[in-house]
Design a protein around this motif. Sequence first.
Motif, PDB file in Angstrom:
ATOM      1  N   ASP A   1      48.246  40.990  42.754  1.00  0.00           N
ATOM      2  CA  ASP A   1      47.024  41.223  41.989  1.00  0.00           C
ATOM      3  C   ASP A   1      46.934  40.452  40.677  1.00  0.00           C
ATOM      4  OD1 ASP A   1      45.864  43.032  43.858  1.00  0.00           O
ATOM      5  OD2 ASP A   1      47.293  44.546  43.190  1.00  0.00           O
ATOM      6  N   VAL A   2      47.860  39.511  40.452  1.00  0.00           N
ATOM      7  CA  VAL A   2      47.792  38.722  39.224  1.00  0.00           C
ATOM      8  C   VAL A   2      46.568  37.798  39.295  1.00  0.00           C
ATOM      9  CG1 VAL A   2      49.260  36.794  40.022  1.00  0.00           C
ATOM     10  CG2 VAL A   2      49.129  37.334  37.604  1.00  0.00           C
ATOM     11  N   HIS A   3      45.873  37.665  38.193  1.00  0.00           N
ATOM     12  CA  HIS A   3      44.708  36.770  38.153  1.00  0.00           C
ATOM     13  C   HIS A   3      45.213  35.344  38.004  1.00  0.00           C
ATOM     14  CE1 HIS A   3      41.417  39.627  38.237  1.00  0.00           C
ATOM     15  NE2 HIS A   3      42.289  40.455  37.681  1.00  0.00           N
ATOM     16  N   LEU A   4      44.902  34.524  38.998  1.00  0.00           N
ATOM     17  CA  LEU A   4      45.422  33.164  39.025  1.00  0.00           C
ATOM     18  C   LEU A   4      44.980  32.341  37.823  1.00  0.00           C
ATOM     19  CD1 LEU A   4      45.077  32.487  42.851  1.00  0.00           C
ATOM     20  CD2 LEU A   4      47.172  32.917  41.556  1.00  0.00           C
TER      21      LEU A   4
ATOM     22  N   ALA B   1      40.465  34.694  43.015  1.00  0.00           N
ATOM     23  CA  ALA B   1      40.924  35.450  41.845  1.00  0.00           C
ATOM     24  C   ALA B   1      42.420  35.758  41.846  1.00  0.00           C
ATOM     25  CB  ALA B   1      40.139  36.752  41.720  1.00  0.00           C
ATOM     26  N   THR B   2      42.948  36.204  42.966  1.00  0.00           N
ATOM     27  CA  THR B   2      44.344  36.655  43.028  1.00  0.00           C
ATOM     28  C   THR B   2      45.012  36.116  44.290  1.00  0.00           C
ATOM     29  OG1 THR B   2      43.916  38.662  44.314  1.00  0.00           O
ATOM     30  CG2 THR B   2      43.670  38.843  41.908  1.00  0.00           C
TER      31      THR B   2
ATOM     32  N   LYS C   1      46.406  37.853  46.507  1.00  0.00           N
ATOM     33  CA  LYS C   1      46.026  38.786  47.575  1.00  0.00           C
ATOM     34  C   LYS C   1      44.663  38.433  48.180  1.00  0.00           C
ATOM     35  CE  LYS C   1      45.390  43.772  48.192  1.00  0.00           C
ATOM     36  NZ  LYS C   1      45.527  45.056  47.477  1.00  0.00           N
ATOM     37  N   THR C   2      43.672  38.197  47.328  1.00  0.00           N
ATOM     38  CA  THR C   2      42.334  37.871  47.850  1.00  0.00           C
ATOM     39  C   THR C   2      42.317  36.491  48.484  1.00  0.00           C
ATOM     40  OG1 THR C   2      41.612  37.099  45.659  1.00  0.00           O
ATOM     41  CG2 THR C   2      41.112  39.389  46.246  1.00  0.00           C
TER      42      THR C   2
END
Length: 84
Positions: free
Chosen positions: A28-31, A67-68, A70-71
């Motif tokens: 979930d870190v914002h790239l 965004a992350t 995961k996404t």
Amino acid sequence: MKREWDSGFEEVLREVIPPDRHLSLHPDVHLMGIGLDSMGVMQLVALLEDHYDMVFPIELMTADVLATPKTLWSAVEAARAAAE
């Protein structure tokens, strides 16, 4: 921490994320928050396309998708499934 993606995906991400930010790579870190910029996004998409031998659909190139990890991984999996 359990990875939600394969090792190739992580290798590609680590190629475009500044080395001092590698420890921050979790689902979930914002790239953008760890150093990925617009040029890095373009490089990342090209590397993912090469690595997985697929085309990343333009409609998936949104801020929410990119965004992350995961996404982004979800989008890669969808693009790979569509290519099969």
